[in-house]
Scaffold this motif. Structure first.
Motif, PDB file in Angstrom:
ATOM      1  N   THR A 278      -4.374   4.633  -8.125  1.00  0.00           N
ATOM      2  CA  THR A 278      -3.496   3.843  -8.996  1.00  0.00           C
ATOM      3  C   THR A 278      -3.561   2.363  -8.593  1.00  0.00           C
ATOM      4  N   GLY A 279      -2.752   1.548  -9.232  1.00  0.00           N
ATOM      5  CA  GLY A 279      -2.742   0.119  -8.934  1.00  0.00           C
ATOM      6  C   GLY A 279      -2.579  -0.183  -7.451  1.00  0.00           C
ATOM      7  N   THR A 280      -1.800   0.647  -6.771  1.00  0.00           N
ATOM      8  CA  THR A 280      -1.586   0.437  -5.337  1.00  0.00           C
ATOM      9  C   THR A 280      -2.900   0.534  -4.560  1.00  0.00           C
TER      10      THR A 280
ATOM     11  N   MET B  40      -4.471  -2.778  -4.703  1.00  0.00           N
ATOM     12  CA  MET B  40      -3.847  -3.703  -3.748  1.00  0.00           C
ATOM     13  C   MET B  40      -4.386  -3.427  -2.339  1.00  0.00           C
TER      14      MET B  40
ATOM     15  N   PHE C 105       6.553  -6.713  -5.954  1.00  0.00           N
ATOM     16  CA  PHE C 105       5.164  -6.409  -5.624  1.00  0.00           C
ATOM     17  C   PHE C 105       4.550  -7.433  -4.672  1.00  0.00           C
TER      18      PHE C 105
ATOM     19  N   ARG D 110       5.419  -6.120  -1.393  1.00  0.00           N
ATOM     20  CA  ARG D 110       4.535  -5.010  -1.018  1.00  0.00           C
ATOM     21  C   ARG D 110       3.213  -5.552  -0.462  1.00  0.00           C
TER      22      ARG D 110
ATOM     23  N   VAL E 167       0.830 -12.352  -6.830  1.00  0.00           N
ATOM     24  CA  VAL E 167       0.967 -11.444  -7.976  1.00  0.00           C
ATOM     25  C   VAL E 167       0.987 -12.306  -9.234  1.00  0.00           C
TER      26      VAL E 167
ATOM     27  N   GLY F  39       1.394 -11.023 -12.608  1.00  0.00           N
ATOM     28  CA  GLY F  39       2.483 -10.555 -13.479  1.00  0.00           C
ATOM     29  C   GLY F  39       3.444  -9.737 -12.643  1.00  0.00           C
TER      30      GLY F  39
ATOM     31  N   THR G 270       6.136  -7.345 -12.255  1.00  0.00           N
ATOM     32  CA  THR G 270       6.755  -6.323 -13.095  1.00  0.00           C
ATOM     33  C   THR G 270       8.255  -6.181 -12.848  1.00  0.00           C
TER      34      THR G 270
ATOM     35  N   ASP H 284      -3.094 -10.005  -8.004  1.00  0.00           N
ATOM     36  CA  ASP H 284      -2.627  -8.751  -8.601  1.00  0.00           C
ATOM     37  C   ASP H 284      -2.437  -8.981 -10.095  1.00  0.00           C
TER      38      ASP H 284
ATOM     39  N   VAL I  90      -2.044  -6.178 -12.132  1.00  0.00           N
ATOM     40  CA  VAL I  90      -1.735  -4.812 -12.567  1.00  0.00           C
ATOM     41  C   VAL I  90      -0.933  -4.839 -13.875  1.00  0.00           C
ATOM     42  N   ALA I  91       0.047  -5.751 -13.958  1.00  0.00           N
ATOM     43  CA  ALA I  91       0.915  -5.740 -15.133  1.00  0.00           C
ATOM     44  C   ALA I  91       0.457  -6.719 -16.211  1.00  0.00           C
TER      45      ALA I  91
ATOM     46  N   GLN J 134      -2.991   2.030 -16.258  1.00  0.00           N
ATOM     47  CA  GLN J 134      -1.941   2.640 -17.081  1.00  0.00           C
ATOM     48  C   GLN J 134      -1.008   1.665 -17.771  1.00  0.00           C
ATOM     49  N   LYS J 135      -1.312   0.379 -17.690  1.00  0.00           N
ATOM     50  CA  LYS J 135      -0.375  -0.561 -18.327  1.00  0.00           C
ATOM     51  C   LYS J 135      -1.015  -1.128 -19.594  1.00  0.00           C
TER      52      LYS J 135
HETATM   53  C1  LIG Z   1       2.445  -5.896 -10.251  1.00  0.00           C
HETATM   54  C2  LIG Z   1       2.179  -4.507  -9.770  1.00  0.00           C
HETATM   55  N1  LIG Z   1       1.383  -4.330  -8.714  1.00  0.00           N
HETATM   56  C3  LIG Z   1       1.112  -3.105  -8.230  1.00  0.00           C
HETATM   57  C4  LIG Z   1       1.650  -1.984  -8.808  1.00  0.00           C
HETATM   58  C5  LIG Z   1       1.366  -0.633  -8.249  1.00  0.00           C
HETATM   59  O1  LIG Z   1       0.674   0.165  -9.161  1.00  0.00           O
HETATM   60  P1  LIG Z   1       0.774   1.753  -9.153  1.00  0.00           P
HETATM   61  O2  LIG Z   1       2.184   2.124  -9.338  1.00  0.00           O
HETATM   62  O3  LIG Z   1      -0.111   2.134 -10.312  1.00  0.00           O
HETATM   63  O4  LIG Z   1       0.214   2.231  -7.860  1.00  0.00           O
HETATM   64  C6  LIG Z   1       2.482  -2.109  -9.927  1.00  0.00           C
HETATM   65  C7  LIG Z   1       3.105  -0.928 -10.564  1.00  0.00           C
HETATM   66  O5  LIG Z   1       4.028  -1.014 -11.321  1.00  0.00           O
HETATM   67  C8  LIG Z   1       2.749  -3.412 -10.418  1.00  0.00           C
HETATM   68  O6  LIG Z   1       3.525  -3.575 -11.472  1.00  0.00           O
END
Ligand SMILES: Cc1ncc(COP(=O)(O)O)c(C=O)c1O
Length: 395
Positions: free
Chosen positions: A74-76, A79, A101, A104, A147, A149, A151, A177, A179-180, A202-203
């Motif tokens: 996934t997005g993580t 990262m 994020f 994180r 980051v 976007g 979220t 990042d 992801v969003a 998935q976004k």
């Molecule tokens: C900005 C951002 N980075 C990283 C992630 C982590 O992605 P995932 O939940 O798919 O592992 C998200 C998930 O919402 C996110 O919005």
């Protein structure tokens, strides 16, 4: 039971409308793609699909970087891969954080043994490049990470080319990042000068969760080849992953159904056109925000920093956010998210991403939200949100 519900071993599967900050609704074509017969990870037909996915991702990231692929995760995982491939223990890293994020990123960099300097903006704000410049000049980091976007707040970080210049002046790599944002809000990897950019399937890209697109500059790959120590994660080692995606050498057993889905989603993006897609996300976001404001609500993001894929919506003080979220789920089958960190209990987060960014969904959620808020005792002029949103579409 409605005709769209499915029975599983654990009971009836509800049919939700996914209007949270991810995962997002899937185009029926993407869903169908996942049911194609599986192929082996080294089958020539699958390798051809991987090449097409790489081309599609280069278009989405707006990059010519050779190392552009999708991680099985996934997005993580994006990262984790971005930091693990650019940081070595003891390295100095500057992280610009504007919310959950970004925090994180800090934690992950610390776990990789980096000495992290955090440059923070308040939740709901974006980074001041001058503060970042000051920290980067002082710390001379190997990596600057931000980051794009956020979220948690629905804020889009501005000044991206300036941030890249700040990193490059100190000879640091810039990790971003997206992801969003990727696929729903402008991301320009080459034009901005990003070294490593990662996302999630998935976004706004409109595929199911489980793949993390990533792209890395030649400069980043050169640094990777010259490391003092191997990348701590074998699974996320970009050199080994490039050997698989480009060199067709076994690394791991990629999921064919997830690749089919990502290919279908990128095909849809290609036929819509990236800029038209950005405009669609912008228009639906603006209609949603106008409707919310007409109901007396507001979004957390300042007007010049809105992220077109996610709105963090402040609720009136006397209204319980968790009850509103539950009311939308149980009464309307609409899935939205609650707040994170300091915004917990204060906001609900509505996502309009990929296939989910549509006029009919905007009108649906505004109507449903009005009903739920009225049930919670908050006075909303009937139809005020809907008519304001419709005015945006008609304007
Ligand atoms: C900005 C951002 N980075 C990283 C992630 C982590 O992605 P995932 O939940 O798919 O592992 C998200 C998930 O919402 C996110 O919005």
């Amino acid at each position: 039971m409605s005709v769209t519900e499915e029975i599983t071993a654990t009971g009836v599967l509800p049919r939700r409308l996914l209007l949270g900050p991810g995962p997002s609704e899937l185009d029926p074509e993407v869903l169908r793609a996942m049911t194609r017969p599986p192929l082996g990870h080294l089958d020539p037909a699958l390798l051809e699909i991987l090449a097409d996915v790489q081309d599609g991702l280069r278009e989405a990231f707006r990059t010519g970087y050779e190392v552009t692929l999708a991680l099985s995760g996934t997005g993580t995982s994006g990262m984790q891969a971005s930091l693990a491939n650019t940081i070595e223990p003891g390295d100095s890293v500057v992280v610009g954080t504007i919310g959950y994020f970004g925090e994180r990123l800090v934690e992950m960099a610390e776990r990789l043994g980096a000495r992290v300097t955090r440059v923070s903006a308040g939740w709901g704000e974006s980074l001041d490049p001058d503060l970042l410049r000051e920290a980067v000049r002082r710390e001379r980091p190997r990596v600057v990470a931000v980051v794009h976007g956020e979220t948690a707040t629905g804020v889009a970080q501005g000044s991206m080319p300036e941030i890249a210049t700040i990193a490059h002046e100190a000879d640091a790599l810039l990790v971003v990042d997206s992801v969003a944002s990727l696929g729903g809000h402008p991301v320009n990897v080459d034009e901005w000068g990003v070294d490593v950019c990662y996302s999630g399937s998935q976004k706004a890209l409109g595929a199911p969760s489980g793949m993390a697109p990533i792209t890395a500059s030649e400069r980043a790959m050169e640094r990777l080849r010259g490391r003092r120590s191997p990348v701590s994660s074998f699974y996320l080692d970009l050199g080994l992953l490039a050997d698989y995606w480009i060199g067709h050498k076994y690394h791991h057993t990629i999921s064919a159904p997830l690749i089919y889905a990502l290919q279908a989603a990128l095909g849809i993006l290609r036929s819509e056109g990236l800029e038209a897609r950005w405009r669609r996300h912008e228009r639906n976001y603006l209609a949603l925000r106008a409707g919310l404001e007409a109901m007396g609500l507001s979004v957390v993001a300042p007007a010049d920093r809105v992220l077109w894929t996610v709105a963090a919506v402040r609720l009136p003080e006397k209204v319980d956010a968790a009850r509103v979220q539950r009311g939308l789920l149980e009464g309307h089958d609409i899935d939205v998210a609650g707040g994170l960190g300091p915004l917990r209990g204060k906001v609900i987060r509505i996502g309009l991403m990929g296939y989910g960014s549509q006029q009919r969904f905007v009108l649906l959620i505004l109507g449903a939200l009005e009903q739920v808020l009225r049930a919670e005792g908050y006075a909303v002029t009937p139809g005020a949100g809907l008519s304001k949103a419709m005015a945006v579409y008609e304007g």
